[in-house]
Each structure stands twice: as C-alpha cells, then as structure tokens.
Design an enzyme around this catalytic site. Structure first.
Site, PDB file in Angstrom:
ATOM      1  N   PRO A 123       0.747  -1.247   0.000  1.00 15.55           N
ATOM      2  CA  PRO A 123       0.000   0.000   0.000  1.00 15.55           C
ATOM      3  C   PRO A 123       0.776   1.297   0.000  1.00 15.55           C
ATOM      4  O   PRO A 123       1.531   1.593   0.916  1.00 15.55           O
ATOM      5  CB  PRO A 123      -0.742  -0.094   1.334  1.00 15.55           C
ATOM      6  CG  PRO A 123       0.181  -0.893   2.209  1.00 15.55           C
ATOM      7  CD  PRO A 123       1.173  -1.550   1.346  1.00 15.55           C
ATOM      8  N   GLU A 124       0.542   2.122  -0.992  1.00 14.92           N
ATOM      9  CA  GLU A 124       0.880   3.542  -0.919  1.00 14.92           C
ATOM     10  C   GLU A 124      -0.460   4.260  -1.021  1.00 14.92           C
ATOM     11  O   GLU A 124      -1.504   3.605  -1.008  1.00 14.92           O
ATOM     12  CB  GLU A 124       1.831   3.935  -2.057  1.00 14.92           C
ATOM     13  CG  GLU A 124       3.168   3.190  -1.982  1.00 14.92           C
ATOM     14  CD  GLU A 124       4.147   3.567  -3.070  1.00 14.92           C
ATOM     15  OE1 GLU A 124       4.134   4.729  -3.495  1.00 14.92           O
ATOM     16  OE2 GLU A 124       4.907   2.698  -3.503  1.00 14.92           O
TER      17      GLU A 124
END
Length: 270
Positions: free
Chosen positions: A2-3
DNA sequence: ACCACAACCTGGCCGC
DNA sequence: TGCGGCCAGGTTGTGG
C-alpha cells in the site's frame, strides 16, 4: 501493497460495506498486530461500537466509531483488508477479525506482520505528524517548495519522508520523479522553482491516475475481494532496470537510495 | 539534520 | 532437494 492510491482504493471499497455497521466481536490471532491498547483492551473496547465512516490520511485508514473512538489501521508492506461472510474459511495470514452485525466480517490479513491497528480517542496523536495530503487543493507548489527548503538529503529520500508529504512510497516516488524529469539523487534544496512546480504537478497527476486505476498490483500474493489495481501497466521506470526509457530509449538504471531500490532514466532525469 | 543500519516478519526466487 | 543469500509497495529506533 500500500501507498496512497492503494490505501485510497481499499477505503473506497470498504466504505459501502462498513458504514453504519456495528462491531459485535473481535478475534485477535496475532496480538502484536494491535499497537494500542493491549489486544484484550482493544477487543473489549471495540465491541458494540458502530462504524461511522471510513477515511484515509496518508497511508493510514481511519474508522471513526461511536463515542469518540477511532480505529486506525496501517497496512505497512503486506497488510490487507477484506469483508467476508462469517463462515468464509480463514486465510493463513489472518491476524484480526472484526465481526459485524450483518453476518459479515472485516478481516485483517498480513503475511509479514508489520501492519498495525490502533484504537484511540486521539487519532491526531498518530496522524498529526504527517505532512499534507498531496491531492488536497490546499497543497500548493509553494507549500512543497517551503518543505524542500533547507533539506540537503536526496529528493527521493525527502519524498519518502511522511512528515514532508503524506502517502508517497517507493513506487510513486520513482514514478513522480521520472514524470518531473528530476534525478532522484539531487539534493532536495537544489531544485529550481520550475522543477518544484513540475514535481508538484507530477505528484498530483500520477497519484490521481493511479487512484483511477485502483492502484498497482505487483506481487503475486494478493487475496481476492479488493479488486486488483491496474496501474502497474502504466509504470514507466519502477522495477524496469535495463528496459528502455519510454521517452528516450536509454536503459533504466537502478541505484540504492535511502536503503531502497530506486529506478530512473539517467538521460531524462537530470 | 542527516546517514547507515538493524529490527520488525514471511516467503519467493536465484544460484550453487 | 536443500541451503544460503538476496529481494520485497513501510516505519521506527539506535548510534555516529
């Protein structure tokens, strides 16, 4: 995974399933996934509370609950969230399950166990240290310039610093610098006004495009439910060492920067 | 303020 | 097949 774009995608997909639901039970399979309070306290306090909203700040997911409590989740490297029926078989990496009042469950899986959950009445104590939301209209090129001023570290290292800007990680830092035509090793305070403007524009464009594509799917480990993102098809340099730069054909180069693999075009990024 | 490095963890892949 | 080493989209803490 996740970004910012991936976390935003998770928030959007969870929202319709969770808003208005009451948490009826918490089962913690890996107590250290609960950062605060203790796993026992967490389970006790979260039970019976209703989920009022699903929000995102940087790479954090925020779930405001009834009575002033907030559930905070950071997925770190391999965390994931799914809404599944109560009877759905357990994933091997399931760390926490929150049962809901509609026969479904919110499941936190995390292969590497880096992800964390907090239950707090003061979420600002955690997310308050973050820099601005890059897609917020109030985040201007001037604001970015101020934040880069006086920082001699490589621009890529500064972009990864969540206190400077919230939400960029290794993929999007590289992609943004490519789009802006800036060498990731440049000292942050050496960027010209024009370059800061290009960087600011690139940050917003790339993140918005990535959200539209529902983020990037890179590793094979990725349980279902969260529809897989498609932005990996748009990556110009990330993990493309030796492949031709899409602009000039020069082989993409890989260096180590801020302890992370960094990909860039030595011709287009000066 | 900056850097390097370790720690937190699991697992895939590559070369021998 | 097995084993060691390296790699991985993140963050924090330590020591220099």
């Amino acid at each position: 995974m996740p970004e910012l774009p991936e976390v935003e995608t998770v928030a959007r997909e969870l929202r319709p399933h969770l808003i208005g639901r009451q948490i009826t039970k918490a089962t913690v399979y890996w107590p250290r996934s609960i950062a605060c309070p203790s796993a026992e306290e967490f389970s006790k306090l979260v039970c019976g509370r209703r989920i009022l909203n699903v929000a995102r700040r940087g790479k954090y997911l925020l779930f405001p609950l009834a009575d002033g409590w907030t559930l905070l989740i950071h997925l770190r490297m391999t965390g994931n969230l799914h809404v599944q029926p109560t009877e759905h078989p357990l994933n091997r990496h399931t760390r926490v399950i929150l049962s809901l009042d509609d026969g479904y469950t919110l499941r936190f899986t995390d292969q590497r166990k880096f992800g964390r959950l907090w239950l707090t009445q003061t979420p600002e104590a955690i997310v308050g240290k973050l820099g601005p939301e890059p897609l917020d209209p109030s985040f201007t090129a001037r604001d970015l310039a101020t934040r880069l001023w006086g920082r001699r570290a490589p621009i890529k290292a500064v972009l990864l610093d969540q206190r400077c800007i919230a939400g960029l990680g290794n993929i999007y830092a590289d992609e943004v610098l490519f789009a802006a035509g800036i060498d990731p090793r440049r000292p942050a305070n050496s960027l010209t006004d024009t370059e800061v403007h290009r960087l600011h524009a690139a940050i917003r464009t790339i993140l918005a495009e990535a959200i539209r594509a529902k983020g990037s799917t890179l590793r094979d480990y990725r349980p279902p439910t969260t529809g897989s993102g498609q932005f990996q098809a748009h990556l110009q340099v990330f993990r493309r060492e030796g492949k031709p730069c899409p602009i000039c054909g020069t082989p993409v180069q890989r260096v180590r920067l801020a302890q992370r693999s960094t990909f860039f075009c030595p011709h287009c990024q000066r």
